[in-house]
Design a protein around this motif. Structure first.
Motif, PDB file in Angstrom:
ATOM      1  N   TYR A 138      -8.108   5.625 -11.169  1.00  0.00           N
ATOM      2  CA  TYR A 138      -7.297   4.949 -12.175  1.00  0.00           C
ATOM      3  C   TYR A 138      -7.265   3.483 -11.747  1.00  0.00           C
ATOM      4  CZ  TYR A 138      -3.249   4.595 -15.385  1.00  0.00           C
ATOM      5  OH  TYR A 138      -2.381   4.288 -16.403  1.00  0.00           O
ATOM      6  N   ILE A 139      -7.928   2.633 -12.543  1.00  0.00           N
ATOM      7  CA  ILE A 139      -8.100   1.240 -12.133  1.00  0.00           C
ATOM      8  C   ILE A 139      -7.323   0.323 -13.072  1.00  0.00           C
ATOM      9  CG2 ILE A 139      -9.792  -0.612 -11.781  1.00  0.00           C
ATOM     10  CD1 ILE A 139     -11.862   1.691 -11.372  1.00  0.00           C
ATOM     11  N   SER A 177       0.865  -1.180   0.000  1.00  0.00           N
ATOM     12  CA  SER A 177       0.000   0.000   0.000  1.00  0.00           C
ATOM     13  C   SER A 177       0.902   1.230   0.000  1.00  0.00           C
ATOM     14  CB  SER A 177      -0.909  -0.004   1.222  1.00  0.00           C
ATOM     15  OG  SER A 177      -0.135  -0.170   2.380  1.00  0.00           O
ATOM     16  N   PRO A 178       1.383   1.573  -1.188  1.00  0.00           N
ATOM     17  CA  PRO A 178       2.456   2.548  -1.301  1.00  0.00           C
ATOM     18  C   PRO A 178       2.018   3.984  -0.995  1.00  0.00           C
ATOM     19  CG  PRO A 178       1.633   1.980  -3.463  1.00  0.00           C
ATOM     20  CD  PRO A 178       0.921   1.081  -2.493  1.00  0.00           C
ATOM     21  N   VAL A 179       2.962   4.754  -0.534  1.00  0.00           N
ATOM     22  CA  VAL A 179       2.774   6.189  -0.336  1.00  0.00           C
ATOM     23  C   VAL A 179       3.816   6.875  -1.201  1.00  0.00           C
ATOM     24  CG1 VAL A 179       2.933   8.072   1.324  1.00  0.00           C
ATOM     25  CG2 VAL A 179       1.943   5.878   2.010  1.00  0.00           C
ATOM     26  N   GLY A 180       3.359   7.696  -2.135  1.00  0.00           N
ATOM     27  CA  GLY A 180       4.291   8.361  -3.041  1.00  0.00           C
ATOM     28  C   GLY A 180       4.050   9.850  -3.081  1.00  0.00           C
ATOM     29  N   LYS A 231      -5.282   3.303  -3.478  1.00  0.00           N
ATOM     30  CA  LYS A 231      -6.536   3.123  -2.755  1.00  0.00           C
ATOM     31  C   LYS A 231      -6.748   1.669  -2.324  1.00  0.00           C
ATOM     32  CE  LYS A 231     -11.489   3.935  -3.182  1.00  0.00           C
ATOM     33  NZ  LYS A 231     -11.728   4.196  -1.759  1.00  0.00           N
ATOM     34  N   GLU A 232      -6.718   0.741  -3.265  1.00  0.00           N
ATOM     35  CA  GLU A 232      -6.822  -0.664  -2.847  1.00  0.00           C
ATOM     36  C   GLU A 232      -6.201  -1.611  -3.869  1.00  0.00           C
ATOM     37  OE1 GLU A 232     -11.422  -1.493  -4.313  1.00  0.00           O
ATOM     38  OE2 GLU A 232     -10.519  -2.846  -2.827  1.00  0.00           O
ATOM     39  N   TRP A 233      -5.859  -2.807  -3.376  1.00  0.00           N
ATOM     40  CA  TRP A 233      -5.271  -3.840  -4.232  1.00  0.00           C
ATOM     41  C   TRP A 233      -5.958  -5.156  -3.920  1.00  0.00           C
ATOM     42  CZ3 TRP A 233       0.733  -5.018  -4.413  1.00  0.00           C
ATOM     43  CH2 TRP A 233       0.974  -6.007  -5.379  1.00  0.00           C
ATOM     44  N   VAL A 260      -6.578  -0.170  -7.489  1.00  0.00           N
ATOM     45  CA  VAL A 260      -7.301   1.083  -7.677  1.00  0.00           C
ATOM     46  C   VAL A 260      -6.480   2.231  -7.125  1.00  0.00           C
ATOM     47  CG1 VAL A 260      -9.444   2.319  -7.217  1.00  0.00           C
ATOM     48  CG2 VAL A 260      -9.468  -0.167  -7.437  1.00  0.00           C
ATOM     49  N   LEU A 261      -6.313   3.266  -7.947  1.00  0.00           N
ATOM     50  CA  LEU A 261      -5.625   4.482  -7.512  1.00  0.00           C
ATOM     51  C   LEU A 261      -6.633   5.620  -7.548  1.00  0.00           C
ATOM     52  CD1 LEU A 261      -2.328   4.218  -9.600  1.00  0.00           C
ATOM     53  CD2 LEU A 261      -2.800   3.293  -7.328  1.00  0.00           C
TER      54      LEU A 261
END
Lengths: 545, 275, 323
Positions: free
Chosen positions: A229-230, A193-196, A203-205, A212-213
């Motif tokens: 962005y899915i 659950s990356p933070v960039g 959002k979810e994987w 989902v971004l």
């Protein structure tokens, strides 16, 4: 009867034609850009690490490209430009690069981005217990320092021009990883659950299903229009195409055949065609007596009809290749004239070398041995196996027998490529914009597992490769690599076959698309600038939170 | 006896249809070199992906090769692969099943535990084995399909043998002093022949389907050798705009597998000593 | 019976060891290393980086050392981390097992109800029109290559008629749906995969149950039951059917590994997030910890399933006694 469905489906297939097509309203062209639509991209495989330091697969790469930023990036003209770095200076004859970072950039969790994060990322790249495949880009770095929170000074052991490109590597947040090292970094939950700092937040994987971004409204490059962005995982390409036809995905990469499929398919879609950062080649094992003489290789080069390959394998969606650099690169020498398709000349050349069909079996022979060899390629790449089958027929016409073996990737690399256990092989290189191809062509790179597996060595090319890494003057560097393009073409370690095109397709409702050849280099298109007008929104995101 | 079986099959119309179909396929496979309108490997890149026509009855593929000729050669390849694979698996399955079921005790325990181990591996281990030891060439595909598909039959035969073992006629034979091998092969085998035959015929179909599944993964018979399986999986990519590339191999697999299954079913009824 | 169960459970230990050893052994024979895929011939990744990965993964140690290490960890129920994404193997399996079980249990229910009814009816009414027609259609279902029929159904029912979604397990807007909406959405996505998986299993089971029933109907005790004046319904369902179940139970045991291990082909075609894809990707990437984890878990569950089948066997067939 359940099983009756089979003939029913067959019947439907034969009916063909247009079923439920084009019942969509025409697109609106006046309403303002919306901020709530979703965009669905399909991917053949699931991502591995949502951490640019650890990942190398293309699925992870696309997601990481939207979530993370590097210090630099390529612009649409393939020039390096600032990303997290505002500007930089090269000093001490190219041994030192000083990056001045953009101020006020925030991580997705609100913490400020600083030089500490760059240092941390670099330390992980050099950390022997971190499973990164990218460490060799930083081999020549002596030290990285942060004189203040917004300056990073990198010192190299020798001038190294490709260095700048390597700082396109995504920067990861030190505070999120809590400064974790080694194994703890490899297995940190943030890799899931990356933070960039990028235009999209994670959002979810859902494994093997989707990632989902969501748009990052505070992005330093402005708020993206497309809210979600899915990435949907669809492992089979023909199913992917059916989903596209069903309008349930917004973009995919087409195969040449799909690109050329009849127009009704693409009602509602726009097709794009761009040069791709890759080429396909036919490599000779220069260690084999059969291919040691240049004349034999030259004969085969004249016997391979590249125009036919481009037509049949990529359906004209590509161009025939002349050397190791891509036509879109400044290192490409457009004046190199490729070997013409001339089977008669090929036969003549081989006859000079003593290859004649003395026993009348249709295959050339010399000293009682037929001219026969085996080409290997990897399983799972249709273009390569098609190329092999076509070349097989072309060589048959001049009396050369070529057998084909298609091997599963891992076994192919291990048993054939690494061990140099092949006569010839068909493979492709995906290359980045910087033309440094030291690891492919330098004569020092011939050991087991290295990339000069054909055993190529030319002192002049060696010198160019060494100088090219040190030459900061773009004009001089260009002359060096263009010269190399010509030499490698003439030396014929490979028959360079073709440069395939990159064929994305995007739903028509999306506007503002600027396609750049870079898309292929994993730096993304201008996706954060794409938009859908309010009346055209297809998958509105409800903002009830 | 044999005449009786034949007349029984002749009365069973589905089985008869299967038998006719089977013979036809074998004939086609044998005659492939003479009846193919073109060489299956000849490319004609200007005629790529042309639909069925008078020139190419079943159209051409992505290299402009004649699909009909490839289908005919593919009959050969697919049938040979299936027969050899089934031969291997039937042999192992029957032998292991009979021995375990009849002798019971240690033989049963050891053999069945081994079978249990093998049965614990799902199909994808079969694929792993293909790439672990071998290259996916035609011989290896046959061996791998054969060697990995006998366990089901072994358990089935063992189950039958187990329940027959306590039947009167076996007990009687043993009481009369018949040797173990005699009881096994003379008394037991004929009584478990029906399920073996059914399983072998289903097995031919199964092997053809397994080859096509392996081809789907790219691990079946390799191009340019045509098998129905690799033609179908290559045609899959064109399913929406060149239907003939997948429909003909698909239908060929469907009819062939059905022919063998229907015939096997008929054979089973005909061979049944009690009907 | 309890004795028997205890003995069988004990016997599973050497079996499990055999299975893990065999998996491990086969894996060692496979050419290639897990590091190959990561370093997919990218000229920007040097061979030194590759060697470093080899060391990190312990691949430079001999196989028995690695096996011992693995066993030690498994004894603590730790299957290690995937080479591919560094996540715990157990977690990866736990994420996918429910989806696979959901699909397979649904199709199993479909298969059993359909196959047993078809089988029994065809056997009782042997050579009737229904028998012939069902035989024919059951064979069509069995004889068709699954990935092909899946694609045809997707085109027919999904694309042309627009009745069903083409692939996946959930819609993109799944998260916004109500509880019932979610169930309905999943159900719609499951129709095609369940149908296609059912299609292949149906034939085998329907044919076996028909054969078994035919066999049993001719037996003396069935005749006796009839002679006693029991109703035909009772004869078939109580006496004949119970005995016919024996080979069917065997068949169920055979289906278990696939049931748990999933099918790579179905899952790929339907973009279904299950065990089959996990396993196949692990093989292709030489992701040993995941492979070993799957091998062990699937084997364990299968062994337990087989034990259950054998116990059912005893219930179905009074002639078999377990001591």
């Amino acid at each position: 009867m359940r099983t009756g469905l089979v003939p029913a489906a067959l019947g439907l297939l034969f009916l063909g034609g247009c079923g439920n097509l084009s019942d969509e309203p025409p697109l609106d062209s006046a309403s303002p850009p919306a901020y709530d639509d979703s965009f669905i991209e399909s991917s053949i495989g699931d991502a591995s690490y949502l951490n640019p330091v650890l990942s190398s697969d293309s699925a992870s790469g696309s997601v990481n490209g939207a979530v993370f930023n590097g210090l630099v990036k390529y612009d649409e003209n393939i020039h390096i430009t600032g990303d997290l770095a505002e500007r930089w200076e090269v000093s001490q004859g190219g041994r030192v690069i000083t990056f001045h970072l953009r101020k006020g950039v925030l991580w997705h969790d609100g913490a400020p981005f600083t030089a500490e994060d760059v240092l941390y990322t670099y330390e992980r790249l050099k950390d022997p217990d971190v499973k990164t495949p990218h460490s060799s880009n930083f081999d020549k770095v002596l030290k990285v320092e942060a004189p203040d929170a917004w300056t990073v000074k990198v010192t190299y052991s020798e001038p190294y021009v490709p260095a700048l490109e390597s700082w396109g590597m995504g920067i990861v947040p030190k505070h999120v990883f809590g400064g974790a090292k080694g194994k703890d970094f490899n297995e940190h939950p943030a890799n899931k659950s990356p933070v960039g700092t990028g235009p999209y937040r994670f959002k979810e994987w859902k494994v093997d299903e989707k990632i989902v971004l969501e748009a990052n409204p505070d992005c330093f490059e402005g708020r993206p229009h497309i809210k979600r962005y899915i990435f949907r995982v669809i492992p089979d390409n023909s199913v992917e195409f059916l989903e596209l036809r069903n309008k349930s995905i917004d973009t995919m990469l087409l195969t040449p055949d799909q690109y050329r499929a009849y127009g009704e398919f693409f009602e509602g879609y726009k097709r794009y065609r761009l040069p791709r950062g890759a080429y396909t080649y036919f490599a000779f094992n220069l260690g084999r007596p059969l291919f040691r003489g240049r004349n034999v290789r030259l004969a085969l080069a004249h016997a391979v009809n590249k125009a036919e390959l481009v037509d049949a394998v990529v359906m004209g969606l590509g161009r025939s290749a002349s050397g190791p650099f891509l036509p879109l690169s400044w290192a490409y020498d457009p004046s190199v004239k490729d070997f013409e398709y001339d089977p008669a000349l090929a036969v003549k050349l081989l006859a000079q070398e003593g290859w004649k069909d003395s026993d009348g079996d249709g295959i050339l022979d010399k000293d009682g041995k037929p001219f026969a060899f085996t080409v290997v390629t990897n399983q799972g790449n249709k273009m390569r196996s098609l190329s092999a089958e076509i070349i097989q027929q072309q060589l048959k016409k001049i009396g050369v027998r070529m057998d084909i073996r298609v091997i599963e990737w891992s076994a192919f690399i291990k048993n054939f490529v690494d061990k140099k256990n092949f006569d010839a092989l068909i493979l492709g290189w995906t290359i980045s914009p910087d033309p440094d191809q030291y690891s492919i062509w330098h004569s020092s790179q011939k050991k087991e597992g290295q990339y000069n597996f054909v055993g190529y060595g030319n002192p002049e090319v060696d010198r160019i490769l060494e100088d090219g890494r040190r030459e900061f003057d773009p004009q001089k560097r260009k002359r060096l690599y263009q010269k190399m393009h010509r030499i490698v073409h003439d030396d014929l370690p490979y028959i360079f076959l073709y440069y395939p095109d990159y064929l994305p397709v995007v739903h028509r409702r999306v506007e503002g698309i600027q396609m750049a050849p870079l898309s292929t280099f994993g730096f993304g298109w201008n996706f954060d600038k794409w938009f859908v007008r309010e009346k055209n929104v297809r998958y509105p995101v409800r903002t009830a939170q | 006896m044999i005449r009786l079986y034949i007349s029984r099959i002749a009365r069973d119309r589905l089985a008869l249809a299967g038998a006719v179909m089977m013979l036809l396929l074998i004939a086609l496979a044998a005659a492939a070199p003479w009846i193919s309108p073109a060489n299956y490997a000849d490319q004609n890149l200007t005629e790529r992906l042309s639909p069925p026509s008078a020139r190419h009855w079943l159209g051409t593929d992505d290299l402009g090769r004649d699909v009909l000729s490839r289908m005919l050669w593919g009959t050969r390849v697919s049938l040979v692969v299936a027969f050899v694979a089934v031969g291997i698996s039937t042999f192992f399955g029957t032998l292991v099943g009979l021995i375990a079921g009849y002798f019971g005790r240690w033989a049963d325990a050891i053999l069945m535990r081994f079978v249990d181990i093998l049965l614990c591996f799902p199909t994808f281990f079969l694929i792993l084995m293909v790439i672990a030891f071998l290259e996916p060439d035609i011989v290896n595909v046959m061996i791998v399909i054969g060697v990995t598909s006998w366990t089901g039959l072994a358990r089935l035969v063992r189950g039958e043998a187990l329940s027959l073992r306590e039947r009167d006629f076996i007990l009687a034979a043993r009481a009369l002093g018949a040797s173990n091998s005699r009881v096994l092969f003379v008394h037991l085998l004929p009584n478990v022949a029906a399920p073996i035959v059914v399983s072998a015929t289903l097995g031919v179909g199964g092997a053809i389907l397994t080859e096509s599944a392996l081809s789907f993964l790219g691990l079946g018979v390799q191009p340019p050798d045509p098998s129905w399986g690799n033609m179908l999986s290559a045609g899959k990519d064109y399913i929406y705009f060149a239907w003939w590339l997948s429909v003909f191999p698909g239908l060929a697999i469907l009819t062939t597998v059905m022919a063998f299954n229907l015939f096997g079913e008929g054979l089973r009824d005909a061979l049944d000593p009690r009907s | 019976m309890i004795n028997y169960l205890a003995r069988r459970l004990l016997m599973m230990i050497p079996l499990l060891i055999g299975i893990t050893l065999m998996t491990f052994f086969i894996m060692q024979l496979a050419p290639g290393k897990p590091t190959d895929l990561v370093t997919d011939l990218n000229p920007k990744m040097s061979s030194e980086a590759r060697d470093r990965l080899v060391k990190l993964y312990d691949l430079d140690k001999p196989w028995h050392v690695r096996y011992a290490k693995w066993v030690k960890r498994v004894a603590r129920l730790d299957f290690g981390e995937s080479f591919r994404d560094g996540r715990p193997v157990m977690k990866k399996i736990a994420e996918r097992l429910p989806a696979t079980l959901l699909l397979n249990i649904l199709s199993l229910i479909l298969i059993f109800t359909a196959a047993l009814s078809i089988g029994i009816y065809s056997a009782v009414h042997k050579d009737s029109l229904f028998d012939k027609i069902s035989t024919f259609f059951v064979y069509v279902g069995f004889s068709v290559p699954t990935f092909w029929v899946a694609l045809l159904l997707m085109i027919g029912l999904g694309l042309k008629l627009g009745l069903l979604p083409i692939s996946g397990l959930r819609s993109i807007h799944y998260g916004d749906l109500s509880a019932w909406g979610k169930v309905w959405d999943m159900a719609r996505h499951l129709v095609l995969p369940v149908l296609v998986t059912g299609l292949t299993g149906l034939a085998a089971l329907a044919r076996y149950s028909r054969s078994a029933m035919l066999e049993v109907i001719r037996q003396d005790y069935v005749r006796t039951a009839r002679a006693k004046g029991l109703s035909e319904r009772d004869v078939i369902l109580k006496h004949a059917f119970r005995n016919a179940l024996i080979p069917i139970v065997t068949l169920l045991g055979l289906m278990l590994p696939e049931l748990i291990g999933g099918s790579f082909i179905f899952e790929t075609i339907f973009a279904y997030p299950g065990m089959g894809r996990l396993g196949y990707d692990a093989i292709m990437a030489r992701d040993y910890p995941v492979l070993m984890g799957i091998g062990t878990i699937v084997a364990l569950l299968t062994l337990l399933g087989n034990l259950l089948a054998d116990v059912l066997y005893a219930f179905a067939d009074p002639r078999i006694r377990y001591q």
